[in-house]
Each structure stands twice: as structure tokens, then as C-alpha cells.
Design a protein around this motif. Structure first.
Motif, PDB file in Angstrom:
ATOM      1  N   PRO A  50       0.827  -1.208   0.000  1.00  0.00           N
ATOM      2  CA  PRO A  50       0.000   0.000   0.000  1.00  0.00           C
ATOM      3  C   PRO A  50       0.862   1.258   0.000  1.00  0.00           C
ATOM      4  N   GLU A  97      -4.395   0.518  -1.517  1.00  0.00           N
ATOM      5  CA  GLU A  97      -3.937  -0.698  -0.859  1.00  0.00           C
ATOM      6  C   GLU A  97      -3.321  -1.709  -1.817  1.00  0.00           C
ATOM      7  N   THR A  98      -3.558  -1.564  -3.110  1.00  0.00           N
ATOM      8  CA  THR A  98      -2.969  -2.466  -4.098  1.00  0.00           C
ATOM      9  C   THR A  98      -2.321  -1.659  -5.218  1.00  0.00           C
ATOM     10  N   LYS A  99      -1.440  -2.319  -5.964  1.00  0.00           N
ATOM     11  CA  LYS A  99      -0.771  -1.635  -7.075  1.00  0.00           C
ATOM     12  C   LYS A  99      -1.787  -1.218  -8.136  1.00  0.00           C
ATOM     13  N   LYS A 100      -2.772  -2.060  -8.376  1.00  0.00           N
ATOM     14  CA  LYS A 100      -3.794  -1.749  -9.379  1.00  0.00           C
ATOM     15  C   LYS A 100      -4.595  -0.510  -8.967  1.00  0.00           C
TER      16      LYS A 100
END
Length: 312
Positions: A137, A155-158
């Protein structure tokens, strides 16, 4: 002294407390809306007008410049400086602190602890930016956001890629920072006046929120700073050139990390949490500056007189 509080709203807690503190210490105090001031610039006769009248006889000012009027407000503070009026914070330091990128660069150059921070112009650099700050994150911030507005936790790369691209698409300048998980949704606000920490509090985010700002529903409690935290706060204010500053820090495994240095920190949260009269500390700083200014004036006159006599 005659002290002017530069504020767009005389009913705000911070403005009211500064007026109260100044008057309790025997000073005349006025509230001036800096957004409605205008300046006259001419040789040897700079002036500031407000509501159709020339403002004269002001000895000192306390700038309470909101982020939405930083440019204009700083110009008014600068005009007061040209007129040899004492300011609780210099105009240049105010503009520095409002630019989060510039602030981070100055603090980095001073060797102070910071979250790893990335800055770029185009979406094509997103993947490398995310890697630069240690991956998700991560936290995404608008350069000119305030009170937690324009701060997003991805919280995610995406999710990070989507948010960053959306901000870029809207033409916004942003910072990307590592997420300090050990801070657990809390940060520290140290209030610095004239090179001394006069109060400190720990702010904790409400449940389900990662931003600890009181304006976002966070809570505050008094805290005793470690020696390192105190030194970091004082050094940060000094590096930015601020006499009055709210230094926001995160406790991390590698020591205190500075999030932001605020040139117009609010008084309500810190005074409520600590029970201290922070407003009076600011007024007392102006008093010391005024006394120094008065003490120097006779010396300047004597020096000039001696110089003229030596020529004769």
C-alpha cells in the motif's frame, strides 16, 4: 503594541484566541481580512489599504493564511514586511510550506527523516514511481491539499495506478509516499514557537479511516515527545524558516518521519489536548521581537552620527 491578526474569519477559534491572548497582555489587537487588503507600491512609501483606508501604526502581525489564498495572502504579508512590520512567520516561509514538494525537498536537504516520496509529471512513470516508494500500500497526496483533503490510501498496485492516472488526467500535481504501517493510523503534531516545542499531541484516526486529521473525525491526546521527536520538530521548523509551525510526524521503526510542516497550525486541537495557552506563546514571541527592534534603533542612530562626524 498594535497587533493585527490576518484572518478571513474573525470567529474562528484560532483567531479569537490570538485576539484574547494579545488583549490580556495589554496590546491593542485588530482582525484584518488579508483577502480584502490591497497594496500601494512606490518609492520609500509602501502602503496597505483595507476597506478604503490606509492601514497605519501596525507593529506586528500574525498571519493566518488559508491554503486557497496562499499567493495573495503571502503578498500581503510581504508588504507588511516591506513596511518594517514584525511578522510571526515570514512570507517566504509560508509559501515554501504550502508547496508539499518544495517542503519535502527542503527537509530532505536538511537531512531530516521523511517517508520515501516520489513525484512525476506523467502516467507513463507510474510503475517505477510505485516501485520507488516500496510498492503498495501507498499514500497519494495532492500537492496543495489541506486538512486531509486530497489524500488517498491505495492498498494495491492496481488501485494505486488507477488513482494516480485519474489525478494526472485531471491535471493535478501529486506526491506518492510509502505507507508507514507501524504508525497504525496515528501521527504526532508538535507545535513549535521560536525554536521551542510548546505543546504536542497524538492524533488517532477514527475507525475505518487512515487520516488522523481532527477535521476528518480523528481524536487527540496529549503526548510527551521523545528527545529525537522534539529535535526533529525544531529542526524542521528551522529548515523551513518558520517561527510558528505545526510539525506533523509519524513514529516509525527508523525514527520520526515528517509528513508536513504547517505555517498556520490550528490552536483548538492543541490547546484542548494539552491545556496550554499556545496563543500567548505566539504573542510573547512578537513582544520579544518588538523589544529587540526598539533596542536596536538608538544604536543605529548613534552609528550614523559617528560616521557623519568622522567625515568632518
Amino acid at each position: 503594541m498594535k497587533i493585527a491578526i490576518l484572518s478571513t474569519n474573525k470567529n474562528l477559534y484560532s483567531t479569537r484566541r490570538l485576539v484574547e491572548a494579545a488583549e490580556l497582555r495589554g496590546h491593542e489587537c485588530v482582525v484584518i481580512d488579508h483577502s480584502k487588503c490591497y497594496v500601494g507600491i512606490q518609492q520609500d512609501k509602501p502602503s496597505i489599504h483595507y476597506k478604503g483606508q490606509d492601514i497605519a501604526g501596525i507593529d506586528a502581525i500574525v498571519p493566518r493564511i488559508g491554503s486557497s489564498v496562499t499567493f495573495y495572502g503571502s503578498a500581503i504579508v510581504r508588504q507588511f514586511e516591506v513596511m518594517d512590520v514584525i511578522s510571526a512567520n515570514p512570507s517566504q516561509a509560508i509559501t515554501r510550506s504550502r508547496d508539499k514538494l518544495r517542503c519535502m525537498q527542503i527537509l530532505s536537504g536538511a537531512g531530516l527523516g521523511l517517508p520515501i516520496t516520489g513525484f512525476a509529471r506523467t502516467a507513463s512513470d507510474v510503475d517505477d514511481l510505485i516501485s520507488m516508494v516500496g510498492g503498495a500500500p501507498l499514500v497519494i497526496k495532492l500537492l496543495e491539499g489541506t486538512q486531509g483533503i486530497g489524500v488517498v490510501l491505495a492498498e494495491t498496485k492496481k488501485a494505486a495506478s488507477s488513482v494516480i492516472e485519474a489525478f494526472y488526467g485531471l491535471g493535478n500535481n501529486i506526491l506518492i509516499q510509502e505507507y508507514i504501517k507501524e504508525s497504525k493510523g496515528s501521527d504526532i503534531r508538535a507545535f513549535v514557537v521560536d525554536g521551542k516545542v510548546v505543546g504536542a499531541m497524538k492524533r488517532t484516526a477514527k475507525e475505518g479511516e487512515f487520516r488522523s486529521n481532527l477535521h476528518r473525525g480523528g481524536s487527540a491526546e496529549v503526548i510527551k515527545l521523545t528527545r529525537k521527536e522534539k529535535e526533529t520538530a525544531i529542526s524542521a521548523a528551522k529548515a523551513m524558516g518558520l517561527t510558528v509551525a505545526g510539525v506533523d510526524m509519524l513514529a516509525s521503526d527508523r525514527g520520526p518521519l515528517i509528513l508536513e510542516v504547517n505555517s498556520s497550525p490550528g490552536l483548538e486541537g492543541i490547546e484542548t489536548a494539552t491545556g496550554k495557552d499556545i496563543a500567548s506563546e505566539i504573542i510573547q514571541y512578537l513582544e520579544r521581537q518588538h523589544e529587540t527592534k526598539l533596542a536596536l534603533k538608538p544604536a543605529v542612530r548613534v552609528k550614523r552620527t559617528v560616521k557623519r562626524e568622522s567625515k568632518l
